[in-house]
Design a protein around this motif. Structure first.
Motif, PDB file in Angstrom:
ATOM      1  N   SER A 217       0.825  -1.202   0.000  1.00 22.67           N
ATOM      2  CA  SER A 217       0.000   0.000   0.000  1.00 22.67           C
ATOM      3  C   SER A 217       0.861   1.255   0.000  1.00 22.67           C
ATOM      4  N   LEU A 218       0.428   2.275  -0.743  1.00 20.68           N
ATOM      5  CA  LEU A 218       1.092   3.584  -0.712  1.00 20.68           C
ATOM      6  C   LEU A 218       0.457   4.515   0.312  1.00 20.68           C
ATOM      7  N   ASP A 219      -0.626   4.089   0.935  1.00 15.82           N
ATOM      8  CA  ASP A 219      -1.330   4.947   1.891  1.00 15.82           C
ATOM      9  C   ASP A 219      -0.418   5.298   3.067  1.00 15.82           C
ATOM     10  N   ASP A 220      -0.592   6.503   3.593  1.00 17.06           N
ATOM     11  CA  ASP A 220       0.123   6.965   4.784  1.00 17.06           C
ATOM     12  C   ASP A 220       1.637   6.844   4.593  1.00 17.06           C
ATOM     13  N   PHE A 221       2.124   7.436   3.512  1.00 15.83           N
ATOM     14  CA  PHE A 221       3.566   7.445   3.258  1.00 15.83           C
ATOM     15  C   PHE A 221       4.205   8.462   4.199  1.00 15.83           C
ATOM     16  N   TRP A 222       5.103   7.998   5.088  1.00  9.36           N
ATOM     17  CA  TRP A 222       5.655   8.873   6.122  1.00  9.36           C
ATOM     18  C   TRP A 222       7.180   8.912   6.150  1.00  9.36           C
ATOM     19  N   PHE A 223       7.844   8.251   5.228  1.00  8.66           N
ATOM     20  CA  PHE A 223       9.295   8.140   5.277  1.00  8.66           C
ATOM     21  C   PHE A 223       9.986   9.495   5.114  1.00  8.66           C
ATOM     22  N   ALA A 224      11.151   9.618   5.736  1.00 12.61           N
ATOM     23  CA  ALA A 224      12.056  10.727   5.447  1.00 12.61           C
ATOM     24  C   ALA A 224      12.599  10.545   4.033  1.00 12.61           C
TER      25      ALA A 224
END
Length: 508
Positions: A217-224
């Motif tokens: 899933s690409l949802d809630d992408f939070w990476f630096a």
């Protein structure tokens, strides 16, 4: 004459060898998003998005420092689709007579660069503590390549957690303090999260359109996605997560995906963080009294011990390492690894987390998904490709020894002194998965028996000739041999029925 300077998506460090060798006044940096790298395994969309977004930001960073950068987005109409193709295209455009590259971390790509019909120099990737030559010298003549001895040499070389010539705290390894079962609750809110800005949002839209069928899933992408964000993430974890990291680094909880883990591997492995930078931040926290030594040592061992060790193994053993299959396991990877229905709560939670986060910690990988595959006799090459595809921190130099060696024992014992297998008891001790599972952890036979219980003995029995002489497995075989003969046959029959259902694609 103009030189091309190749910078790959996992080489986003200003000090890499190819950039040091080049001249920003006349040489041209080449960076490209190509399908050849994005689809040689079906990478998790979050992994692809992380790398593309970080590449774009790094290209802008280099331009701000005076470099001329030619950057090819994935959807550029002239994109050739491969690294080699992009080098040839830009060499013709700029009249370049040479290519400078930092050696890739995969034999596949090293071979591709070697085959480019240009004058191309692959320079050593010196972003690691130990060079390939140093590791080869350390390994030469040793009967067993045990990480613990290599780790101690890395401690001496770096001076990390050392007091003169002796280890801080009077011992090299505090692992016995780092095996606590899950606590009642977690007081750490997890990794620092970053909202995707405009450039990152563009990448997410591109990846969503081009890789919609990939697992993940690409949802809630939070990476630096740049160096500054990665350092903020590190500082946040050192302050809030490190103090209890050691105690619970092996624990698993269905409702807590990150516990106290650092989740810096993905940033280290693409170049947004430096290993010594990370370890020194952890050592400083211990020196300042902000973290106990078992936490600091346990973390630093993962970086300068295990991470360096597996890289050494990968390059020492050569390109054919990934094809090894000592145990002759040939079962196809079960559909449950791609999200198919399963009644095993531990497997369901690990795969669900992998699909949504492109992350699972080392015990989930080793003792849940890896343990099940090894017990069931899954083809290690298929496991290797699955791990390489689904985790954001997975690049072959680090992933292959962890899978082929540590997880699947397919290298015959180069990395691990025995197979890392367990019945359901280990998972029950170190997690809360078993409490709400459809299977019963205490049942050793029957329809409701935990599959790990059945498959554990099935594995030991079918590989008895190979492992009966292993001193670390003697107690296992003594326990099996003391069982009533009828019970042993029941266990075997139940295990065979379970595997038949697995092969038939039934929900198990």
């Amino acid at each position: 004459m103009v030189k091309l300077v190749l910078v790959l998506g996992d080489q986003l460090s200003e000090g890499i060898a190819a950039l040091r060798e080049a001249d920003p006044a006349c040489d041209v940096v080449v960076m490209a998003e190509v399908m050849g790298e994005a689809e040689y395994v079906p990478h998790h969309p979050k992994k692809i998005a992380l790398i593309f977004a970080a590449m774009r930001k790094f290209a802008a960073r280099l331009e701000g420092q005076g470099w001329r950068v030619v950057y090819t987005p994935l959807d550029h109409p002239e994109n050739s689709g491969t690294i080699a193709g992009e080098l040839l295209r830009h060499a013709a455009a700029f009249g370049a007579d040479e290519v400078l590259a930092t050696q890739p971390g995969e034999w596949r790509l090293i071979a591709e660069l070697d085959a480019v019909p240009l004058r191309l120099r692959q320079l050593p990737d010196d972003r690691f503590i130990a060079t390939q030559a140093e590791f080869a010298d350390w390994a030469k003549g040793r009967k067993q390549l045990r990480m613990e001895w290599f780790y101690r040499d890395m401690r001496r070389k770096t001076g990390l957690l050392m007091v003169g010539d002796e280890p801080a705290g009077g011992q090299w390894n505090f692992d016995h303090e780092n095996r606590k079962p899950p606590p009642e609750g977690i007081d750490f809110k997890g990794p620092m999260r970053f909202s995707p800005g405009g450039d990152v949002a563009e990448v997410l839209a591109l990846v969503s359109a081009r890789f919609a069928v990939n697992f993940g899933s690409l949802d809630d992408f939070w990476f630096a996605t740049d160096h500054e964000q990665a350092r903020q993430h590190l500082a946040h974890w050192v302050r809030h997560g490190l103090p209890r990291f050691g105690d619970y680094q092996d624990a698993m909880m269905g409702g807590e995906r990150f516990l106290y883990h650092a989740i810096v591997g993905l940033y280290l492995n693409i170049g947004l963080l430096d290993p010594m930078e990370v370890c020194q931040a952890v050592e400083d926290a211990w020196k300042n009294g902000d973290a106990p030594i078992n936490a600091a040592e346990g973390f630093i061992r993962q970086i300068i011990g295990w991470r360096e060790y597996v890289r050494g193994i990968y390059f020492l053993e050569g390109p054919e390492y990934v094809s090894r299959n000592t145990l002759n396991h040939k079962r196809d990877l079960p559909w449950l690894y791609w999200g198919g229905e399963t009644k095993m709560r531990c497997m369901a939670k690990a795969v669900e987390q992998t699909r949504e986060e492109a992350y699972a910690h080392h015990i989930q990988r080793l003792m849940v998904t890896g343990n099940f595959a090894l017990l069931a006799g899954v083809d290690p090459a298929q496991m290797h490709e699955w791990y390489l595809a689904v985790y954001a921190d997975a690049f072959e130099w680090v992933e292959a020894p962890n899978t082929i060696g540590m997880s699947q024992f397919a290298d015959g014992g180069i990395v691990a002194s025995k197979p890392y297998i367990s019945s359901g008891n280990y998972i029950n001790k170190m997690s809360d998965y078993c409490k709400d599972c459809a299977y019963k952890i205490k049942d050793k036979t029957g329809e409701d028996a935990c599959p790990f219980n059945l498959l554990y003995w099935h594995f030991l029995d079918r590989h008895r000739v190979r492992f009966r002489g292993n001193p670390r497995m003697a107690n296992m075989y003594r326990t099996w041999d003391r069982m009533d003969g009828e019970k042993r046959e029941t266990v075997q029959a139940d295990a065979r029925r379970f595997l038949e259902k697995l092969d038939a694609g039934e929900a198990v």
